[in-house]
Design an enzyme around this catalytic site. Structure first.
Site, PDB file in Angstrom:
ATOM      1  CG  MET A   1      66.742  39.497  33.475  1.00  7.52           C
ATOM      2  SD  MET A   1      65.528  38.205  33.865  1.00  7.52           S
ATOM      3  CE  MET A   1      64.042  38.917  33.143  1.00  7.52           C
TER       4      MET A   1
ATOM      5  CG  HIS B   1      63.640  38.124  38.874  1.00  7.18           C
ATOM      6  ND1 HIS B   1      64.388  38.379  37.752  1.00  7.18           N
ATOM      7  CD2 HIS B   1      62.480  38.800  38.688  1.00  7.18           C
ATOM      8  CE1 HIS B   1      63.708  39.167  36.934  1.00  7.18           C
ATOM      9  NE2 HIS B   1      62.537  39.435  37.491  1.00  7.18           N
TER      10      HIS B   1
ATOM     11  CG  ASP C   1      71.109  40.094  29.199  1.00 12.65           C
ATOM     12  OD1 ASP C   1      69.887  40.310  29.118  1.00 12.65           O
ATOM     13  OD2 ASP C   1      71.565  39.091  29.796  1.00 12.65           O
TER      14      ASP C   1
END
Length: 273
Positions: A52, A59, A190
């Site tokens: 991710m 991806h 993140d």
């Protein structure tokens, strides 16, 4: 225009798992569905989460290269995944993602308030995403209805040079926001490719542990979690995120204001990322 009262010129945010979509479930669940729809091939949520932060075509390619996935793919098709296979899965992914992304546009915790507090200090708000432009075109107006309106937005396929972990999307924000010093910018993300993007662009970097892809908690799970469950999720995410050596690691965007204050102090003291 608000006068800048901070030593920070811009904060550049990721989208899913950072500002919207607690747990980064919109892309993850769609990857699982796209593999199933395109080739009747099963991948797990953990496998879908592994790379991710990359652009979505990259991806899919990275998922196909996971040894366990490659082994199952060879067992089923007698070969490893090809570029044509990736194209087919990507083609299945796109309409599914466009249909579902708006369902995951709710802001994470007090992200809108945090962003507005930065704007009130005259700090510019940039953003970039692993989503392609046609997905962002669906997400942006829905997020705006929730109150999230960054000053600039870059999608992963907007630039010919490509996306993360290269610095181009972050640096496009720098150019368009008229930032004069990359060392006065903060990248918040993140995912490890997003943190590496910030490093490669010469910025301060802040990684998020509990709201994003690596912990993989839903918002309800986060709210209901015992301290022991949260600590286990934190440690799991920390083990992955620390590999990209962010300057700061925090649980969620709710913890960002303290970090911003510390970065302001360090810049004012002459430190650079």
């Amino acid at each position: 225009m608000t006068t800048n009262t901070s030593s920070i010129q811009a904060v550049i945010f990721d989208w899913a798992g950072t500002i919207v979509d607690f747990g980064s479930f919109a892309p993850t669940s769609i990857f699982v569905e796209a593999f199933k729809q395109g080739f009747d091939f099963d991948i797990t949520m953990d496998e879908a989460r592994e790379p991710m932060g990359l652009g979505k075509w990259d991806h899919i390619q990275a998922v196909g290269r996971i040894p366990a996935v490659d082994k199952r793919w060879n067992e089923k098709f007698g070969r490893s995944m090809s570029s044509d296979d990736i194209d087919a899965i990507y083609s299945a992914f796109m309409p599914l993602q466009k249909a579902k992304v708006a369902d995951h546009a709710a802001p994470i915790l007090n992200s809108i308030e945090v962003v507005e507090s930065l704007k009130a200090k005259g700090i510019k708000i940039g953003s970039c995403s692993g989503y392609p432009r046609q997905v962002m075109d669906v997400l942006i107006p829905v997020a705006a209805d929730y109150g999230y309106k960054p000053d600039y937005i870059v999608a992963t396929d907007d630039l010919p040079q490509g996306g993360r972990p290269a610095p181009f999307m972050a640096l496009k924000n720098v150019i368009e926001l008229s930032v004069t010093n990359v060392g006065a910018c903060v990248k918040v993300d993140d995912s490890t490719p997003g943190i590496e993007e910030g490093h490669n662009a010469g910025m301060w970097t802040v990684g998020l542990l509990l709201s994003g892809n690596e912990a993989g908690l839903t918002y309800d799970e986060y709210l209901a979690a015992t301290p022991e469950v949260l600590e286990a999720a934190r440690e799991k995410a920390h083990a992955k995120m620390i590999k990209s050596a962010p300057h700061y690691l925090i649980d969620t965007i709710a913890d960002l204001p303290e970090v911003i204050s510390d970065i302001e102090r360090r810049i004012s003291a002459g430190e650079r990322p």
